[in-house]
Scaffold this motif. Structure first.
Motif, short mmCIF file in Angstrom:
data_model
loop_
_atom_site.label_atom_id
_atom_site.label_comp_id
_atom_site.label_asym_id
_atom_site.label_seq_id
_atom_site.Cartn_x
_atom_site.Cartn_y
_atom_site.Cartn_z
N ARG A 1 0.90 -1.21 -0.23
CA ARG A 1 0.00 0.00 0.12
C ARG A 1 0.78 1.31 -0.02
O ARG A 1 1.90 1.36 0.80
N PRO A 2 0.75 2.27 -1.03
CA PRO A 2 1.53 3.32 -0.96
C PRO A 2 1.36 4.30 0.37
O PRO A 2 0.17 4.16 1.04
N THR A 3 2.41 4.73 0.82
CA THR A 3 2.60 5.50 2.02
C THR A 3 2.91 7.12 2.02
O THR A 3 3.29 7.53 0.60
N ILE A 4 2.74 7.93 2.85
CA ILE A 4 3.21 9.06 2.91
C ILE A 4 4.53 9.32 2.49
O ILE A 4 5.00 10.33 1.79
N ALA A 5 5.49 8.25 3.01
CA ALA A 5 6.88 8.22 2.74
C ALA A 5 7.11 8.29 1.06
O ALA A 5 8.16 8.72 0.45
N ASP A 6 6.18 7.27 0.43
CA ASP A 6 6.52 7.25 -1.07
C ASP A 6 6.16 8.44 -1.81
O ASP A 6 6.72 8.91 -2.85
N VAL B 1 0.01 13.42 -6.99
CA VAL B 1 0.79 12.37 -6.73
C VAL B 1 0.02 11.22 -6.01
O VAL B 1 0.04 10.13 -6.32
N ALA B 2 -0.41 11.46 -4.82
CA ALA B 2 -1.30 10.72 -3.97
C ALA B 2 -2.17 10.03 -4.82
O ALA B 2 -2.70 8.80 -4.56
N ARG B 3 -3.15 10.78 -5.50
CA ARG B 3 -4.13 10.01 -6.48
C ARG B 3 -3.59 9.11 -7.53
O ARG B 3 -3.95 8.13 -7.58
N ASN B 4 -2.41 9.50 -8.02
CA ASN B 4 -1.73 8.65 -9.15
C ASN B 4 -1.23 7.54 -8.65
O ASN B 4 -1.17 6.24 -9.10
N LEU B 5 -0.77 7.43 -7.54
CA LEU B 5 -0.25 6.20 -6.44
C LEU B 5 -1.25 5.36 -5.80
O LEU B 5 -0.91 4.06 -5.64
N GLY B 6 -2.41 5.84 -5.98
CA GLY B 6 -3.53 5.16 -5.29
C GLY B 6 -3.48 5.17 -3.77
O GLY B 6 -4.04 4.25 -3.14
N TRP B 7 -2.72 6.07 -3.28
CA TRP B 7 -2.88 6.47 -1.68
C TRP B 7 -4.20 6.65 -1.27
O TRP B 7 -4.94 7.27 -1.69
N GLN B 8 -4.17 5.83 0.06
CA GLN B 8 -5.54 6.10 0.83
C GLN B 8 -5.17 6.32 2.35
O GLN B 8 -4.26 5.67 2.80
N PRO B 9 -6.06 7.08 3.10
CA PRO B 9 -5.44 7.30 4.33
C PRO B 9 -5.58 5.99 5.14
O PRO B 9 -6.75 5.30 5.07
N SER B 10 -4.72 5.76 6.30
CA SER B 10 -5.02 4.76 7.07
C SER B 10 -6.07 5.37 8.32
O SER B 10 -5.94 6.28 9.00
N ALA B 11 -7.30 4.54 8.41
CA ALA B 11 -8.24 4.87 9.39
C ALA B 11 -7.75 5.00 10.76
O ALA B 11 -7.94 5.91 11.65
#
Length: 342
Positions: free
Chosen positions: A4-9, A42-52
């Motif tokens: 899963r993509p992260t903030i670090a990515d 970039v978040a959208r392109n990487l498919g990032w979603q926030p951790s609940a």
């Protein structure tokens, strides 16, 4: 399986700090608007979603709750229950300066969980109200697994710790049946809504129990919550005069109005030949030539209570199982003594 993509990515992709990415994603000051937009892209392109879990620990709230209605849009527009329920929800939210994200998805209950998963993953909501509880409802487990705060308008259930607002549907059904028995009706009909809904099953159980107690003949039919289905079910019940009921209980106000009109068109007089009751009270039941007896509940208060219980849940206060005030019968001109009792 891809990680899963992260903030670090995102930070690595943009060559900026993780703190800057966090500020941008959470709408906090500390980054410029151009940087914020680059982070979001970039978040959208990487498919990032926030951790609940991370969001909860951070104390971030969107101050938005979600509600998806798996009903046809035309039904929601006509059936007054949902309008009044939503008024109550908005009343509670306005008091705390929260908002409602509403989606009408049509008769596609399988899509409801996906809507909630998307909203929660995108950080658009802090919780959801679940309505129209179904038999073996898959939403309960799915929402629990997501860790998404929720309140169920239904239950009580043993398979979840989710707070619920429950109505004793069987007790309401017995109240109606007792009333008709007291008028001398010995053969009554119940045109229920679809049996996939838990509340319809509860109502049927209550009517069956009360009918057995009074020694009544109970005829049961299921129909969609629309006028055409109510008309068809009414015709079926009244086709044979030797087995026709002297009273019919309809699942909602729309069905009751349509059913009563069909009875009158077929030459029956209400209530002299057939008594009619609506499970829901609304202005619609009073706007007909023969106003319809109905089971009244405080729907706006119900919606307000549902939103309040959910907001408390989001704040860490679990209200558990909350029983809704029992319904009352509003007696109008559509009910009277049975033919044989006159």
């Amino acid at each position: 399986m891809a990680t899963r993509p992260t903030i670090a990515d995102i930070a690595r992709e943009l060559q900026i700090s993780k703190a800057a990415v966090s500020y941008a994603l959470n709408g906090q000051p500390g980054v410029g608007e151009q940087t914020r937009q680059r982070v979001l892209d970039v978040a959208r392109n990487l498919g990032w979603q926030p951790s609940a879990s991370a969001r909860a620990l951070g104390g971030f709230h969107t101050k938005v709750i979600g509600l998806a209605l798996a009903r046809p849009a035309q039904t929601v527009a006509i059936e007054s229950f949902f309008i009044r329920f939503l008024v109550g929800v908005e009343t509670a939210l306005a008091k705390r300066d929260w908002s409602l994200l509403l989606r009408i998805i049509g008769d596609h209950p399988d899509q409801e969980v996906e809507v909630y998963r998307k909203w929660w993953g995108e950080g658009r909501i802090d919780g959801v109200i679940l309505v129209d509880e179904r038999h073996r409802d898959p939403r309960i487990t799915a929402v629990d697994e997501l860790g998404l705060p929720a309140v169920l308008c239904g239950g009580p259930r043993r398979d979840t710790t989710m707070p619920c607002l429950w109505t004793d549907q069987a007790a309401d059904a017995e109240t109606l049946t007792d009333y008709l028995a007291g008028l001398g009706h010995r053969r009554i009909a119940h045109i229920a809504g679809p049996r996939e809904f838990a509340h319809e099953r509860g109502r049927q159980r209550g009517m069956q129990r009360a009918a057995a107690r009074h020694g009544l003949d109970l005829l049961s039919r299921s129909a969609a919550y629309d006028a055409a289905a109510a008309v068809q079910a009414t015709r079926s019940l009244m086709a044979d005069p030797t087995t026709a009921p002297t009273a019919i209980v309809y699942a909602n106000d729309l069905n009751a109005v349509a059913g009563q009109r069909e009875l009158e068109n077929a030459g029956f007089t209400v209530p002299q030949d057939v008594s009619v009751i609506s499970w829901d009270d609304s202005p619609l039941t009073e706007m007909v030539a023969t106003p319809i007896t109905a089971l009244a509940r405080e729907t706006e208060a119900y919606g307000e209570q549902a939103a309040t219980v959910l907001l408390d849940r989001i704040a860490g206060v679990d209200r558990g199982r909350v029983r809704v005030t029992p319904s009352d019968i509003v007696i109008r001109d559509s009910t009277g003594p049975a033919r044989a009792a006159r």
